[in-house]
Write a protein that holds these residues in place. Structure first.
Motif, PDB file in Angstrom:
ATOM      1  N   ALA A 270       0.841  -1.202   0.000  1.00  0.00           N
ATOM      2  CA  ALA A 270       0.000   0.000   0.000  1.00  0.00           C
ATOM      3  C   ALA A 270       0.875   1.251   0.000  1.00  0.00           C
ATOM      4  O   ALA A 270       1.889   1.322   0.707  1.00  0.00           O
ATOM      5  N   THR A 271       0.496   2.239  -0.786  1.00  0.00           N
ATOM      6  CA  THR A 271       1.270   3.480  -0.865  1.00  0.00           C
ATOM      7  C   THR A 271       0.863   4.498   0.201  1.00  0.00           C
ATOM      8  O   THR A 271       1.551   5.502   0.384  1.00  0.00           O
ATOM      9  N   HIS A 272      -0.273   4.241   0.879  1.00  0.00           N
ATOM     10  CA  HIS A 272      -0.737   5.129   1.936  1.00  0.00           C
ATOM     11  C   HIS A 272      -0.950   4.332   3.220  1.00  0.00           C
ATOM     12  O   HIS A 272      -1.449   3.203   3.165  1.00  0.00           O
ATOM     13  N   PRO A 273      -0.604   4.888   4.358  1.00  0.00           N
ATOM     14  CA  PRO A 273      -0.935   4.210   5.622  1.00  0.00           C
ATOM     15  C   PRO A 273      -2.446   4.182   5.815  1.00  0.00           C
ATOM     16  O   PRO A 273      -3.186   4.938   5.175  1.00  0.00           O
ATOM     17  N   SER A 274      -2.898   3.333   6.691  1.00  0.00           N
ATOM     18  CA  SER A 274      -4.320   3.318   7.008  1.00  0.00           C
ATOM     19  C   SER A 274      -4.709   4.640   7.675  1.00  0.00           C
ATOM     20  O   SER A 274      -3.864   5.347   8.250  1.00  0.00           O
ATOM     21  N   HIS A 275      -5.990   4.975   7.578  1.00  0.00           N
ATOM     22  CA  HIS A 275      -6.450   6.211   8.205  1.00  0.00           C
ATOM     23  C   HIS A 275      -6.223   6.181   9.714  1.00  0.00           C
ATOM     24  O   HIS A 275      -5.890   7.206  10.319  1.00  0.00           O
ATOM     25  N   GLN A 276      -6.375   4.987  10.311  1.00  0.00           N
ATOM     26  CA  GLN A 276      -6.173   4.870  11.759  1.00  0.00           C
ATOM     27  C   GLN A 276      -4.738   5.217  12.139  1.00  0.00           C
ATOM     28  O   GLN A 276      -4.493   5.908  13.135  1.00  0.00           O
ATOM     29  N   VAL A 277      -3.774   4.709  11.330  1.00  0.00           N
ATOM     30  CA  VAL A 277      -2.359   4.991  11.614  1.00  0.00           C
ATOM     31  C   VAL A 277      -2.078   6.483  11.477  1.00  0.00           C
ATOM     32  O   VAL A 277      -1.397   7.087  12.324  1.00  0.00           O
ATOM     33  N   ARG A 278      -2.599   7.082  10.437  1.00  0.00           N
ATOM     34  CA  ARG A 278      -2.353   8.506  10.220  1.00  0.00           C
ATOM     35  C   ARG A 278      -2.957   9.349  11.337  1.00  0.00           C
ATOM     36  O   ARG A 278      -2.341  10.315  11.811  1.00  0.00           O
ATOM     37  N   ILE A 279      -4.164   8.982  11.774  1.00  0.00           N
ATOM     38  CA  ILE A 279      -4.806   9.726  12.855  1.00  0.00           C
ATOM     39  C   ILE A 279      -4.001   9.606  14.148  1.00  0.00           C
ATOM     40  O   ILE A 279      -3.774  10.595  14.860  1.00  0.00           O
ATOM     41  N   ALA A 280      -3.531   8.380  14.438  1.00  0.00           N
ATOM     42  CA  ALA A 280      -2.752   8.167  15.661  1.00  0.00           C
ATOM     43  C   ALA A 280      -1.476   9.005  15.644  1.00  0.00           C
ATOM     44  O   ALA A 280      -1.096   9.620  16.654  1.00  0.00           O
ATOM     45  N   LYS A 281      -0.793   9.043  14.493  1.00  0.00           N
ATOM     46  CA  LYS A 281       0.447   9.828  14.405  1.00  0.00           C
ATOM     47  C   LYS A 281       0.162  11.323  14.496  1.00  0.00           C
ATOM     48  O   LYS A 281       0.917  12.084  15.122  1.00  0.00           O
ATOM     49  N   LEU A 282      -0.932  11.743  13.874  1.00  0.00           N
ATOM     50  CA  LEU A 282      -1.290  13.162  13.961  1.00  0.00           C
ATOM     51  C   LEU A 282      -1.603  13.559  15.395  1.00  0.00           C
ATOM     52  O   LEU A 282      -1.195  14.645  15.851  1.00  0.00           O
ATOM     53  N   MET A 283      -2.316  12.712  16.108  1.00  0.00           N
ATOM     54  CA  MET A 283      -2.627  13.010  17.507  1.00  0.00           C
ATOM     55  C   MET A 283      -1.345  13.123  18.323  1.00  0.00           C
ATOM     56  O   MET A 283      -1.231  13.980  19.205  1.00  0.00           O
ATOM     57  N   GLY A 284      -0.373  12.263  17.993  1.00  0.00           N
ATOM     58  CA  GLY A 284       0.914  12.341  18.681  1.00  0.00           C
ATOM     59  C   GLY A 284       1.635  13.647  18.393  1.00  0.00           C
ATOM     60  O   GLY A 284       2.209  14.266  19.308  1.00  0.00           O
ATOM     61  N   HIS A 285       1.590  14.104  17.135  1.00  0.00           N
ATOM     62  CA  HIS A 285       2.243  15.378  16.773  1.00  0.00           C
ATOM     63  C   HIS A 285       1.563  16.544  17.500  1.00  0.00           C
ATOM     64  O   HIS A 285       2.229  17.473  17.953  1.00  0.00           O
ATOM     65  N   MET A 286       0.228  16.490  17.594  1.00  0.00           N
ATOM     66  CA  MET A 286      -0.498  17.607  18.199  1.00  0.00           C
ATOM     67  C   MET A 286      -0.272  17.698  19.702  1.00  0.00           C
ATOM     68  O   MET A 286      -0.385  18.785  20.282  1.00  0.00           O
ATOM     69  N   HIS A 287       0.051  16.561  20.322  1.00  0.00           N
ATOM     70  CA  HIS A 287       0.228  16.576  21.784  1.00  0.00           C
ATOM     71  C   HIS A 287       1.685  16.756  22.194  1.00  0.00           C
ATOM     72  O   HIS A 287       1.988  16.760  23.387  1.00  0.00           O
ATOM     73  N   LYS A 288       2.568  16.888  21.206  1.00  0.00           N
ATOM     74  CA  LYS A 288       3.965  17.147  21.544  1.00  0.00           C
ATOM     75  C   LYS A 288       4.103  18.591  21.999  1.00  0.00           C
ATOM     76  O   LYS A 288       3.497  19.492  21.412  1.00  0.00           O
ATOM     77  N   PRO A 289       4.912  18.833  23.032  1.00  0.00           N
ATOM     78  CA  PRO A 289       5.074  20.207  23.521  1.00  0.00           C
ATOM     79  C   PRO A 289       5.828  21.056  22.510  1.00  0.00           C
ATOM     80  O   PRO A 289       6.581  20.569  21.705  1.00  0.00           O
TER      81      PRO A 289
END
Length: 289
Positions: A270-289
């Motif tokens: 697959a050339t794109h990650p699953s939506h779940q993976v992308r959401i999880a990583k985005l949530m991690g980026h948003m919660h980084k100080p």
């Protein structure tokens, strides 16, 4: 935000090298036929001409032919220019560095290509402005991370090698058809001769394009690199302040998704990650100080 070549771009460059070398061999072989006194000249000119593919006129032809996109009409440009200008202002880049295009598709999607191409589908224009900006920020992330220009350069450098493979495949199909026809007529020796010619051509093709032997590995690595590029572009969008809006878009795509997510080998390719993976990583980026 400045441009920065990231890991996925570097991986793509390394994986491009075998095809680039094969393309140079093809161009050198062509030069030996056309210019036997200076067979290297055609290969060198072709290599240096890669700079021309980033000219606006060349990118315009590339966008229309490869991606089947068109320039926005006045109404579409009115819907697109304001959110794009807003994203570029936040990123600190000139909005007129890039050209805006429309893809004739009913799905909500967007793409970044070449050195200056950003395209969205007609349906994407109907999104709320914050979500449209989030999609545009993701595509800008591809440009700022070097993904788009590396893919453009890779496409150019792979053309001679891939054309040689297609030509050889066509000749092999013709030889196979001739062999079968002669076999039905009772010419067993002729059928064997055609088969040997096909084998010789196949050996020559592999010799000219040894990267074909690496396809089982490189295809997996290219897919992984593509998935990495998507999460890196998501990270750029999050850093620009569009993380939550991009999460909202991904959740919308999840609701509209038909069928289960790919698994096994399909997931690896697959050339794109699953939506779940992308959401999880985005949530991690948003919660980084």
């Amino acid at each position: 935000m400045s441009r920065r070549v990231d890991a996925s771009t570097a991986v793509d460059f390394v994986l491009l090298l075998p095809e680039l070398l094969s393309s140079l061999m093809v161009m050198g072989l062509l030069g030996s036929f056309l210019m036997p006194r200076s067979p290297w000249l055609i290969a060198v000119v072709w290599l240096l001409a890669s700079a021309l593919i980033f000219l606006p006129a060349a990118e315009k032809v590339f966008a229309r032919m490869k991606f089947r996109v068109r320039r926005p009409n006045e109404s579409e440009l009115g819907h697109l220019l304001r959110p794009w200008t807003s994203v570029c202002r936040v990123a600190g880049v000139p909005h007129d560095r890039y050209t805006l295009w429309i893809e004739e598709s009913d799905g909500v999607n967007a793409l970044a290509a070449g050195g200056h191409i950003v395209a969205v589908t007609r349906s994407a224009l109907r999104l709320p402005p914050p979500q449209l900006e989030a999609i545009l920020a993701h595509e800008l992330g591809h440009h700022l991370s070097g993904h788009a220009w590396m893919a453009h350069l890779g496409w150019y450098y792979s053309v001679p090698a891939r054309l040689s493979v297609r030509l050889a495949a066509l000749v092999l199909r013709v030889l196979d058809a001739v062999g079968r026809f002669l076999g039905r007529l009772g010419f067993a020796f002729a059928e064997l001769a055609v088969g040997l010619c096909g084998l010789f051509l196949l050996i020559a093709l592999i010799s000219l394009n040894p990267w074909l032997l690496l396809l089982p590995v490189t295809s997996l690595l290219l897919a992984w690199s593509s998935r990495l590029a998507e999460t890196r572009a998501d990270r750029v969008a999050a850093r620009l302040g569009y993380g939550q809006d991009l999460v909202d878009v991904l959740r919308m795509w999840m609701r509209n998704q038909v069928g289960p997510s790919p698994r096994g080998r399909r997931a690896l390719l697959a050339t794109h990650p699953s939506h779940q993976v992308r959401i999880a990583k985005l949530m991690g980026h948003m919660h980084k100080p």
